[in-house]
Design a protein around this motif. Structure first.
Motif, PDB file in Angstrom:
ATOM      1  N   ASN A 124      -4.155   0.078 -12.581  1.00 58.37           N
ATOM      2  CA  ASN A 124      -3.232   0.101 -11.279  1.00 58.37           C
ATOM      3  C   ASN A 124      -1.814  -0.702 -11.483  1.00 58.37           C
ATOM      4  OD1 ASN A 124      -3.220   0.500  -8.601  1.00 58.37           O
ATOM      5  ND2 ASN A 124      -3.483  -1.761  -8.014  1.00 58.37           N
ATOM      6  N   LYS A 125      -1.550  -0.407 -12.793  1.00 59.36           N
ATOM      7  CA  LYS A 125      -0.177  -0.911 -13.221  1.00 59.36           C
ATOM      8  C   LYS A 125       0.841   0.094 -12.757  1.00 59.36           C
ATOM      9  CE  LYS A 125       2.802  -3.339 -15.991  1.00 59.36           C
ATOM     10  NZ  LYS A 125       3.157  -4.678 -15.569  1.00 59.36           N
ATOM     11  N   LEU A 126       1.825  -0.443 -12.323  1.00 56.85           N
ATOM     12  CA  LEU A 126       3.048   0.463 -12.269  1.00 56.85           C
ATOM     13  C   LEU A 126       3.643   0.909 -13.450  1.00 56.85           C
ATOM     14  CD1 LEU A 126       4.892   1.643  -9.867  1.00 56.85           C
ATOM     15  CD2 LEU A 126       6.341  -0.333 -10.100  1.00 56.85           C
ATOM     16  N   VAL A 186       8.517   5.467 -11.296  1.00 54.35           N
ATOM     17  CA  VAL A 186       9.191   5.599  -9.849  1.00 54.35           C
ATOM     18  C   VAL A 186      10.107   6.523  -9.937  1.00 54.35           C
ATOM     19  CG1 VAL A 186       8.778   3.134  -9.487  1.00 54.35           C
ATOM     20  CG2 VAL A 186      11.057   3.708 -10.783  1.00 54.35           C
ATOM     21  N   PHE A 192       5.546   6.206  -6.529  1.00 54.81           N
ATOM     22  CA  PHE A 192       5.337   5.155  -7.271  1.00 54.81           C
ATOM     23  C   PHE A 192       3.969   5.812  -8.037  1.00 54.81           C
ATOM     24  CE2 PHE A 192       6.859   2.838  -3.542  1.00 54.81           C
ATOM     25  CZ  PHE A 192       8.118   2.509  -4.238  1.00 54.81           C
ATOM     26  N   ARG A 193       3.906   5.692  -9.476  1.00 52.23           N
ATOM     27  CA  ARG A 193       3.043   6.220 -10.280  1.00 52.23           C
ATOM     28  C   ARG A 193       2.358   4.936 -10.828  1.00 52.23           C
ATOM     29  NH1 ARG A 193       7.083   9.313 -10.698  1.00 52.23           N
ATOM     30  NH2 ARG A 193       7.843   8.258 -12.574  1.00 52.23           N
ATOM     31  N   PHE A 194       1.079   4.899 -10.890  1.00 51.45           N
ATOM     32  CA  PHE A 194       0.108   3.799 -11.377  1.00 51.45           C
ATOM     33  C   PHE A 194      -0.913   4.228 -12.474  1.00 51.45           C
ATOM     34  CE2 PHE A 194       1.281   2.841  -7.220  1.00 51.45           C
ATOM     35  CZ  PHE A 194       1.771   1.414  -7.157  1.00 51.45           C
ATOM     36  N   LEU A 202       6.312  -3.228  -3.176  1.00 52.50           N
ATOM     37  CA  LEU A 202       6.545  -1.751  -3.127  1.00 52.50           C
ATOM     38  C   LEU A 202       6.565  -1.249  -1.884  1.00 52.50           C
ATOM     39  CD1 LEU A 202       4.483  -0.862  -6.355  1.00 52.50           C
ATOM     40  CD2 LEU A 202       6.968  -0.815  -6.251  1.00 52.50           C
ATOM     41  N   ALA A 206      10.417   1.038 -14.007  1.00 47.77           N
ATOM     42  CA  ALA A 206       9.062   0.856 -13.189  1.00 47.77           C
ATOM     43  C   ALA A 206       8.829  -0.922 -13.594  1.00 47.77           C
ATOM     44  CB  ALA A 206       7.840   1.562 -13.727  1.00 47.77           C
ATOM     45  N   GLU A 259       9.486  -3.790 -10.801  1.00 43.92           N
ATOM     46  CA  GLU A 259       8.278  -4.836 -10.394  1.00 43.92           C
ATOM     47  C   GLU A 259       8.776  -6.231 -10.565  1.00 43.92           C
ATOM     48  OE1 GLU A 259       3.704  -4.223 -10.940  1.00 43.92           O
ATOM     49  OE2 GLU A 259       4.740  -3.992 -12.741  1.00 43.92           O
TER      50      GLU A 259
END
Length: 341
Positions: free
Chosen positions: A241-243, A246, A235-237, A219, A266, A270
């Protein structure tokens, strides 16, 4: 008449240091940029990954600060014939005006790839006390700071007439806004033209995103490659901490990855980065297996006559192990691609 250039607050310290030091993916630019570290505060390394870790460790002391990277540059006019010490002193004084004190990690790097010297500054918005440097209107503040230090040190102040914000010691705000240097006419756009602009921005983002996704392995890589074309990636999690999302911004136009196609959701972004990061691809494994088969088949019968039973067993066991290892790797990668994401 030094000129300041502000970058948006960012997330990646190692990415910023990688560029400034011309290391990692920018190592080919090392000879042209000739990066030279002029000053460091609360940092001891000259390697971008170590520097990034040092910065990040302190930034995590205030997790509410989502964009802890404070970055800008200052360019110097060669006609002023300023000494290296004068330039460095100017930069440090501007940093103080921007709120970067001894309580903040920082690094100043000089590049010499243009006709004029320019300093790149990286600072941690999070200080040792956990407080965060305000980045609101940072561009305006940098312009005012450069103007103030020019006047303070007696440098050429010829750009003052063209600046939007200039230092004014008699003003309660500390600056004067020069409205004549800002267009007062509000541009009206025909709805049809606006639609064309939106479509053009969308197509540009899509084109650059496809290229970036073919090159990036993380990323951070994706963010930096897009930044080179002035595309900002967000990027948003989730809490794990999982993407989860986007989005991309260019020329005041924002679009979600899912709106550009399923390829840019997303999960699929990934997945593509994971594929790019595999050091051994399915094709290379298959090629390696074919080479081993070829080498084994090329052993002549006369050669085999000279091989003792013990040596033959060892050779066959090694070949069997190599094939088994390749098969195991293929299975692992297949599981990663098809089940992990």
């Amino acid at each position: 008449m030094p000129v300041g250039n502000m970058s948006p607050s960012g997330k990646s310290f190692s990415g910023a240091a990688e560029y400034d030091l011309a290391q990692g993916k920018y190592r080919r630019e090392n000879k042209s940029k000739k990066p030279e570290i002029l000053s460091q505060n609360l940092i001891s390394s000259n390697y971008y990954k170590d520097i990034g870790r040092d910065f990040r460790e302190l930034a995590l002391e205030n997790k509410r600060c989502k964009n802890p990277v404070f970055k800008f540059s200052i360019s110097f006019d060669p006609k002023e014939n300023l000494s290296d010490d004068e330039k460095l002193n100017f930069t440090k004084l501007v940093m103080l005006e921007m709120g970067i004190t001894d309580e903040h990690q920082s690094m100043i790097t000089r590049h010499s790839d243009k006709a004029h010297d320019h300093h790149h500054i990286i600072a941690n918005r999070v200080g040792l006390d956990g407080k965060v440097i305000n980045d609101s209107f940072a561009i305006n503040r940098l312009e005012t700071s450069c103007d103030k230090i020019e006047k303070q040190l007696g440098f050429s102040n010829s750009l003052a007439a063209k600046r939007r914000f200039v230092y004014d010691e008699n003003s309660d705000k500390g600056y004067t806004f020069q409205s004549d240097n800002v267009s007062s006419k509000k541009q009206t756009i025909n709805p049809r033209d606006k639609k064309k602009i939106v479509q053009s921005n969308k197509e540009f983002i899509l084109k650059e995103l496809e290229l970036a996704l073919s090159l990036a392995k993380s990323l951070n890589d994706l963010y930096l490659i897009l930044q080179q074309n002035k595309i900002n990636a967000d990027f948003r999690f989730n809490k794990a901490n999982k993407l989860t999302g986007v989005s991309f911004d260019f020329n005041n136009f924002s679009v979600k990855g899912s709106a550009l196609g399923s390829k840019f959701k997303a999960a699929n972004v990934e997945k593509q980065l994971l594929l790019n990061s595999n050091l051994i691809s399915l094709e290379s494994l298959s090629s390696l297996e074919n080479e081993i088969d070829k080498e084994v088949s090329e052993i002549s019968s006369s050669d085999l006559m000279d091989i003792t039973p013990e040596t033959l067993n060892t050779t066959l066991n090694r070949t069997e192990f190599t094939h088994s290892s390749i098969l195991d790797d293929l299975i692992k990668i297949d599981k990663i691609i098809n089940t992990k994401l």
